[in-house]
Scaffold this active site. Structure first.
Site, short mmCIF file in Angstrom:
data_model
loop_
_atom_site.label_atom_id
_atom_site.label_comp_id
_atom_site.label_asym_id
_atom_site.label_seq_id
_atom_site.Cartn_x
_atom_site.Cartn_y
_atom_site.Cartn_z
N TYR A 1 0.85 -1.20 0.00
CA TYR A 1 0.00 0.00 0.00
C TYR A 1 0.88 1.25 0.00
CZ TYR A 1 0.89 0.67 5.04
OH TYR A 1 1.48 0.87 6.27
N CYS A 2 0.30 2.35 -0.47
CA CYS A 2 0.94 3.66 -0.37
C CYS A 2 -0.09 4.64 0.16
CB CYS A 2 1.57 4.08 -1.70
SG CYS A 2 0.41 4.19 -3.08
N PHE A 3 -0.03 5.90 -0.23
CA PHE A 3 -0.93 6.88 0.36
C PHE A 3 -2.39 6.62 -0.04
CE2 PHE A 3 -3.08 11.05 0.48
CZ PHE A 3 -2.94 11.33 1.83
#
Length: 366
Positions: A99-101
């Protein structure tokens, strides 16, 4: 904003991550973002490091194409290093979540690389932002489903040590001060230990709450709305106020010994203690504060600690308890004379047994 289908998928993936069903959960954001908050158990393998992320963001405002070109080049180099250092030894069957932002470009770069190698890789749609929304919603909802036994008593009476003994005895325990990395009072910061960011505290707290069996009571100690710089969620504070109260009573001599053990750094440097208490002078009066100064200068630490408790902390605690725990005066009493681990273990076992039988507790260890 996630669609209903995306939200359902997000919830399923997050449940799997929190249940430990992925061998590796990768947070692809920068180090600064990860330090502020992350999904419990995730490791930080940044696509762009802090300085790179800032530089690309600045470049993006003037030249989007160059920003993407340089950003991807840096990202692929960082991913290559992380693959060698952290991923290469994992078997091909390893399940990985990334995941990222928002679940966008940074996590896609990682997911594409891992999938190409052959790892069973999924991307968390919505990313950290969706996770943060989930945390806020759950911290507003979940506390109402839990039942608390609340230890109340003045500072230094051994509430935190009794919580640890209850945990050793097999009880469900929520130690908010341990999660906040702070002892909860004006002088309660831990030397050399920084408090977590508020968002990370929220994540760690929710992780703890989700592990409890809602059919069984949870032991906690009465806390104010703030633990150092950390705010305790309102729903949890309300549920603690509604909990079953146990009144902890400890002789002053034992309380002073506990302070001398827990606040040894102030015993070695009493001037630093007084500097933290300066703003209390208008509350306690110049004469009382001058006495504190005199005791600090003469290094009469036992008397100083006792005076701080009797002339400030106990009075402040009494006002707070009266405001939030109406049943305190009539609550079952836990009388502690021995704050050693062995002494508290004996009390904890008796307390659990008595609480389970729903009888009035009169625990003594003399």
């Amino acid at each position: 904003m996630l669609t209903a289908e995306q939200q359902e998928q997000f919830s399923a993936l997050l449940r799997s991550a929190l249940a430990g069903e992925y061998a590796l959960v990768i947070d692809a954001r920068s180090e600064r973002e990860y330090a502020e908050d992350h999904i419990p158990g995730a490791i930080n393998l940044p696509v762009l490091h802090d300085d790179e992320y800032a530089m690309i963001g600045t470049l993006h405002r003037s030249d989007t194409h160059s920003a993407y070109l340089r950003g991807v080049r840096l990202a692929l180099a960082n991913i290559a290093v992380a693959l060698e250092d952290r991923v290469a030894e994992l078997p091909r069957s390893t399940r990985i979540l990334v995941y990222c932002f928002r679940g966008g470009k940074r996590s896609k770069l990682w997911t594409d690389a891992l999938s190409t190698i052959g790892y069973k890789t999924q991307r968390l749609e919505g990313g950290w932002k969706a996770y943060r929304n989930h945390v806020r919603a759950e911290l507003a909802r979940l506390p109402a489903a839990l039942t608390f036994n609340v230890l109340c008593g003045p500072t230094g009476c051994g509430k935190t040590r009794l919580l640890a003994a209850l945990a050793r005895a097999g009880a469900q325990v929520l130690d908010l001060e341990a999660i906040a990395r702070h002892r909860g009072s004006l002088i309660g910061d831990l030397p050399g230990v920084a408090q977590p960011a508020q968002k990370l505290f929220d994540s760690l707290l929710l992780d703890a709450l989700q592990r409890f069996d809602p059919e069984q009571p949870i032991w906690a100690e009465a806390e104010s709305k703030k633990i150092g710089a950390i705010s305790v969620p309102e729903a949890l504070v309300a549920q603690l106020h509604a909990g079953r109260v146990f009144r902890v009573e400890t002789p002053m001599a034992a309380r002073v010994r506990l302070w001398r053990e827990d606040y040894g750094h102030f015993e070695r440097d009493p001037a630093s203690l007084l500097s933290r208490l300066q703003h209390l002078r208008p509350l306690v009066g110049g004469e009382e504060y001058a006495l504190w100064q005199s005791l600090a200068e003469s290094r009469d630490i036992a008397q100083l600690f006792e005076r701080l408790m009797t002339h400030h902390y106990d009075r402040a605690y009494a006002r707070s308890i009266d405001a939030h725990y109406a049943d305190y005066a009539s609550a079952p009493a836990i009388e502690l004379a021995d704050l050693s681990a062995a002494g508290l273990d004996s009390v904890a076992r008796a307390l659990i047994d008595a609480a389970m039988r729903d009888v009035v507790v009169k625990a003594r260890h003399l």
